[in-house]
Design a protein around this motif. Structure first.
Motif, PDB file in Angstrom:
ATOM      1  N   LEU A   1       0.835  -1.203   0.000  1.00 10.77           N
ATOM      2  CA  LEU A   1       0.000   0.000   0.000  1.00 10.77           C
ATOM      3  C   LEU A   1       0.872   1.256   0.000  1.00 10.77           C
ATOM      4  O   LEU A   1       0.614   2.212  -0.738  1.00 10.77           O
ATOM      5  N   VAL A   2       1.921   1.233   0.818  1.00  9.51           N
ATOM      6  CA  VAL A   2       2.829   2.379   0.861  1.00  9.51           C
ATOM      7  C   VAL A   2       3.443   2.593  -0.518  1.00  9.51           C
ATOM      8  O   VAL A   2       3.464   3.707  -1.046  1.00  9.51           O
TER       9      VAL A   2
ATOM     10  N   VAL B   1       0.829   4.054  -2.879  1.00 11.08           N
ATOM     11  CA  VAL B   1       0.544   5.475  -2.660  1.00 11.08           C
ATOM     12  C   VAL B   1       1.724   6.334  -3.130  1.00 11.08           C
ATOM     13  O   VAL B   1       1.552   7.317  -3.847  1.00 11.08           O
TER      14      VAL B   1
ATOM     15  N   TYR C   1       0.209   8.974  -5.791  1.00  8.46           N
ATOM     16  CA  TYR C   1       0.666  10.359  -5.707  1.00  8.46           C
ATOM     17  C   TYR C   1       1.175  10.885  -7.056  1.00  8.46           C
ATOM     18  O   TYR C   1       0.747  11.938  -7.507  1.00  8.46           O
TER      19      TYR C   1
END
Lengths: 316, 472
Positions: free
Chosen positions: A37-38, A41, A46
C-alpha cells in the motif's frame, strides 16, 4: 471441480469490500498489505494525482516549474492533429500485434495442451519473454537491417530484394508489431494454457465418444470455455500494446534514424508524449495527453470486460 | 476497522504530500541561490573551502570522446595553476548527453560546466538555467574579439546576455573515397572547381553521375545505368536531413542564397517556404530516385558514415569534427577532401558552427566554474586542443596549430578552412524552438526524400507550422 479458477477468484474477492465477514483476518491482512500500500501510494497514486495537476499547468521540464493555465492544454490537445495521428498509429499497431499474437498464442497453447507434456518445450516458448525489450529491439534491428541484416541475406538467397523493415513508412509498424508478437506470444500462450487446464477433460472424452473431430472440439468446447481467460488475456495484452514505447524508441531511433520515424510513421502516442515532455520541455502538455491516454485505456478495458462477460463462465 | 484503514490511508497520503512539498521547498530554496550575483556566490564557496580545506570539485561534461584526452590535459594544466579546484570530466554519447543534461537541470543537479550547442542553448536560456557570463567577462577583462569573427556573438541572446565563451568552430567540406574517385578518372581538383545548381546539378551533378556505378559496372552517365541496382552511389548523405541539414542540404541550399531565418540569431520567422530551398530538396529527391545519391532509407538504418566507410558512396559532405574518423583506421581506404561546390549565388557556402562552455545555474561553485570556462576559452588550453588536431579551436593562432598538426599527419584540411578564409560561411540558425522545428521539418524532409511528397507543397505546410511555433 465444476467451479473454474476465474469464477472462484471472483467469489473470493467479494468479502473484501463487504463488511460482514471481517473477523480478525482483516487486521493481519492489513499489515501484510501495508508495504504494498505504501508503495502504491508513493509510486502510483501520488505521481498520478500530481500528473493530473501538472496537466493543468505550463510546466517546463528544464526549469522544473510551471503555473496554472486551466484547461489550455486540453484545448490544445483537441486541436492537435499530431495527437490523433499518433493514436491512429497506436491503434494500427495494437490491432496487428493483438491479432497475430492472440492467434499464435492460442495455437501454441492448444498444441502444448494436446501434444506435449515436456516442460522443456514449454520453457523454451517462454524464452523471448524473458529477454528485456530493449535487447529484443536491438537484436531485431540488426537481424532485419536493410543492408547488413541476416534476414535480408536469407531473402537474397531466394532472389528477393532487400526489405527495409524499419525505414519503409509502410512496413515499420507491421515490423514492430511482429517483434512484439514474437516476444510476447510465449507468455500469452502460457496464460491461455493455464486457462485450458480449467476445462474438464471429461468434456473432450464425451465429445470424442460422440465422434467429434479435433476441429469441432476446438470450436465448440475449447473456445467457448476459454472465453473468460481470453477476455482477461486480451485486456492485459491490449492495454500493454497501446502503451508500446521502448521497442519503437530503440528500433526506429537506432543508428541514423529518428525515434518514431521514418516520417513519423511509427510515432505512437507514448512517443509523442515523450517528445513533448523531454524534447520540447512541455511537461504540462505531455501530462494532458497522458491523462487522455489513461481515459482511453480505462474505456477500452471497461468495454472489453463488459462485452466479453469476463466475470462469467459458460461452465457453471 | 475500515475507519482505521481510512485513517491510515489519510496519514499515508498526507505524509507523501508533505514529503513532496518539502521537495518543492528545496527547489524554491535553490532558485534564489542560483540567481545570486557572482560575488555573493564567492563567499559561499570560500566558506566551503575553509571548512573542508579540500579542493572544490568542478564537474565538466562533454560529448566528444575524441576530444576528452586533450581536455584532460587542459584540466591538468588548470589544476596545477589553481590548486584549489579539481576538475572532473565526464563524457556521454551525443544522445545520452542531452538526456542527462536535461535531467540534471530538472533535478537541480547536473554538471557545473558543460559543452553547449547552438541548437540547445536558447531553450536553456528560456528555462533560466544558465549563468549569464557578462559580469565575469567584464570583471576579468576577457577579450571576446580574440576569436574568429562571429563566433563570440553566437552566444549572446537577444537581451544581450552572454552564455558561453567559444572554444572551437566547424565547417563542412566534401570527403572523397580516393579509390572511387581515381577509378572514375576524376580528382579533388575537379570537385574544387565544380559548380552546382538545383536544376541540373551543374558540373557537380555530372561528377557524381560519373562516380555512380551499378552492379553491372555501368556508370551513372551511361544510358544502361540501373538505378534499382546501384553498387556505388556518387553522393552519400551523412545523416537524416532534419530541419537544419548541417552536413547535408544546408550547404547546397545556402549556395542558392537561401537563409533559414529572417534574422539570425533569434529570428521571428523561418523561411522553409522559400522556393530555393524546395528546389534544392527536390534536386536531392530526384537524384536519389535516379540512383546517384544514396537512398535515405539506407542512411537511416546504418548512418551515413557507415555507408561511406563500406565503400557504397564515393563522395559525401561532412563536418570538420569528423576528419579524424576518415583519416583514421576506421576508414579502410584513403580519403581526400574538397571544398563544397559553388552555387547559383556565385559562391560556396558552409554552415559555420561553434561550441562553447556554459555554466549551470544550479552549480554551487559558479566562480570556480567560471575560472574553468575561462581557461578552456584561453589560448593556453586551445593550443592544447589544436595540437590534438580533433577540432579547430576558436582562436585563430590555435587553429593554425591544428592545421599544422593535420599537415604533419599528411592530411590537407584546407578544404574546410577555405570557407573561413574566403568568408563563405553562414551561421547556424539559432532559435529558441530548435527541437520543435526539428520535429516538424524532419519528417517533412523524410517524406520528400522518399518521393512521397512534393517538396514545395510539403515544405510550405511545414513552414506554416514552424512559424506558428516561432510566433507563439
Amino acid at each position: 471441480m465444476i467451479q473454474t479458477a476465474a469464477s472462484s477468484q471472483v467469489s473470493r474477492r467479494r468479502p473484501l469490500f463487504g463488511s460482514s465477514n471481517l473477523h480478525g483476518g482483516w487486521r493481519s491482512a492489513f499489515w501484510f498489505l501495508l508495504p504494498a500500500l505504501v508503495g502504491f501510494v508513493a509510486f502510483y497514486l501520488y505521481p498520478a494525482l500530481r500528473g493530473v495537476y501538472i496537466s493543468f499547468t505550463d510546466w517546463n521540464l528544464i526549469a522544473n516549474r510551471g503555473s496554472w493555465v486551466g484547461a489550455d492544454n486540453y484545448d490544445r490537445l483537441l486541436n492537435d492533429r499530431q495527437v490523433w495521428e499518433s493514436l491512429k498509429i497506436t491503434f494500427k499497431y495494437t490491432v496487428i500485434n493483438i491479432v497475430t499474437q492472440t492467434i499464435l498464442a492460442v495455437a501454441i497453447a492448444v498444441l502444448m495442451d494436446r501434444l506435449t507434456k515436456s516442460v522443456t518445450i514449454r520453457g523454451i516458448l517462454l524464452l523471448p519473454w524473458l529477454i528485456p525489450n530493449v535487447i529484443v529491439a536491438l537484436l531485431w534491428v540488426w537481424m532485419l537491417d536493410g543492408n547488413l541484416g541476416i534476414v535480408n541475406e536469407f531473402l537474397g538467397l531466394f532472389g528477393m530484394d532487400p526489405v527495409r523493415f524499419f525505414t519503409d513508412t509502410g512496413k515499420v509498424i507491421p515490423s514492430l508489431a511482429g517483434i512484439n508478437t514474437w516476444r510476447h506470444m510465449g507468455y500469452t500462450a502460457l496464460l491461455i494454457f493455464a486457462g485450458l487446464q480449467t476445462i474438464p477433460r471429461s468434456l473432450y472424452e464425451a465429445a470424442a465418444v460422440d465422434g467429434a473431430s479435433e476441429r469441432q472440439m476446438f470450436r465448440d468446447i475449447t473456445i467457448p470455455l476459454l472465453r473468460p481467460i481470453l477476455a482477461l488475456v486480451l485486456v492485459i495484452t491490449i492495454v500493454g500494446s497501446l502503451q508500446v514505447f521502448d521497442t519503437v524508441f530503440v528500433a526506429t531511433g537506432g543508428f541514423g534514424g529518428q525515434p518514431g520515424g521514418p516520417a513519423n510513421a511509427s510515432r505512437v502516442i507514448y512517443l509523442y508524449i515523450y517528445q513533448n515532455a523531454f524534447d520540447f520541455n512541455q511537461l504540462g502538455y505531455a501530462a494532458a495527453i497522458s491523462v487522455l491516454l489513461v481515459a482511453i485505456l480505462l474505456t477500452v478495458t471497461f468495454l472489453q470486460l463488459k462485452l466479453l462477460r469476463a466475470g462469467e463462465s459458460d461452465l457453471a | 476497522m475500515t475507519k482505521a484503514l481510512w485513517r491510515l490511508l489519510a496519514v499515508l497520503l498526507a505524509f507523501s504530500l508533505v514529503a513532496a512539498a518539502c521537495g518543492g521547498d528545496d527547489d524554491e530554496a535553490d532558485a534564489p541561490a542560483a540567481t545570486e550575483a557572482p560575488g555573493a556566490d564567492d563567499a559561499d564557496s570560500d566558506a566551503d573551502d575553509n571548512m573542508s580545506a579540500e579542493a572544490v570539485g568542478i564537474e565538466y561534461w562533454l560529448w566528444d570522446g575524441n576530444q576528452q584526452p586533450f581536455y584532460e590535459q587542459c584540466a591538468a594544466d588548470f589544476e596545477a595553476a589553481n590548486p584549489g579546484i579539481d576538475v572532473e570530466i565526464t563524457q556521454f554519447g551525443w544522445g545520452d548527453y542531452w538526456t542527462n543534461v536535461t535531467a540534471g537541470f530538472a533535478s537541480g543537479s547536473g554538471p557545473d560546466v558543460f559543452t553547449d550547442h547552438l541548437a540547445r542553448y536558447p531553450e536553456f536560456v528560456a528555462s533560466d538555467v544558465l549563468v549569464p557570463l557578462n559580469d565575469f567577462v567584464e570583471r576579468d577583462g576577457v577579450d571576446t574579439g580574440a576569436y574568429f569573427p562571429g563566433l563570440a556573438e553566437l552566444w549572446v541572446d537577444n537581451h544581450g546576455n552572454r552564455y558561453g565563451l567559444p572554444k572551437d568552430f566547424d565547417t563542412i567540406a566534401l570527403v572523397m573515397n580516393a579509390d572511387h574517385v581515381a577509378g572514375a578518372g576524376v580528382s579533388a581538383a575537379d570537385f574544387a572547381a565544380a559548380e552546382w545548381n538545383p536544376d541540373d546539378g551543374g558540373s557537380f551533378g555530372e561528377l557524381i553521375r560519373k562516380l555512380s556505378v551499378d552492379a553491372n559496372g555501368n556508370t551513372g552517365d551511361s544510358a544502361d545505368f540501373d538505378p534499382g541496382n546501384v553498387e556505388v552511389y556518387g553522393l552519400g548523405l551523412e545523416g537524416n536531413f532534419g530541419a537544419f541539414g548541417q552536413t547535408t542540404f544546408s550547404a547546397f541550399a545556402a549556395s542558392t542564397g537561401f537563409e533559414f531565418l529572417d534574422v539570425n540569431p533569434f529570428g521571428d520567422s523561418a523561411n522553409y517556404d522559400d522556393a530555393r530551398l524546395a528546389a534544392t530538396i527536390d534536386w536531392f529527391a530526384r537524384m536519389i530516385e535516379a540512383g546517384y545519391v544514396v537512398p535515405i532509407e539506407d542512411v537511416e538504418s546504418l548512418g551515413g558514415t557507415t555507408v561511406f566507410q563500406n565503400g557504397s558512396a564515393a563522395v559525401m559532405a561532412d563536418g570538420s569534427w569528423k576528419i579524424g574518423t576518415y583519416v583514421g583506421a576506421d576508414t579502410p581506404f584513403g580519403v581526400e577532401f574538397a571544398p563544397l561546390p559553388v552555387g547559383p549565388s556565385g559562391s560556396r557556402a558552409s554552415m559555420f558552427n561553434g561550441l562553447a562552455d556554459s555554466i549551470n545555474k544550479h552549480s554551487e561553485h559558479q566562480e570556480e566554474a567560471w575560472q574553468w570556462v575561462k581557461h578552456m576559452a584561453s589560448a593556453e588550453c586551445q593550443n592544447v586542443i589544436g595540437e590534438g588536431a580533433v577540432v579547430f579551436p576558436a582562436i585563430p593562432s590555435a587553429a593554425e596549430i591544428a592545421i599544422a598538426a593535420h599537415q604533419a599527419n599528411g592530411v590537407d584540411v584546407t578544404a574546410f578552412t577555405v570557407h573561413v578564409d574566403d568568408g563563405t560561411t553562414f551561421l547556424f540558425p539559432i532559435t529558441d524552438s530548435a527541437s520543435q522545428i526539428e520535429a516538424i521539418v524532419g519528417p517533412a524532409m523524410q517524406e520528400i526524400l522518399r518521393g512521397q511528397a512534393d517538396a514545395a507543397g510539403r515544405l510550405g505546410q511545414a513552414s506554416d507550422e514552424v512559424n506558428t511555433v516561432l510566433g507563439s
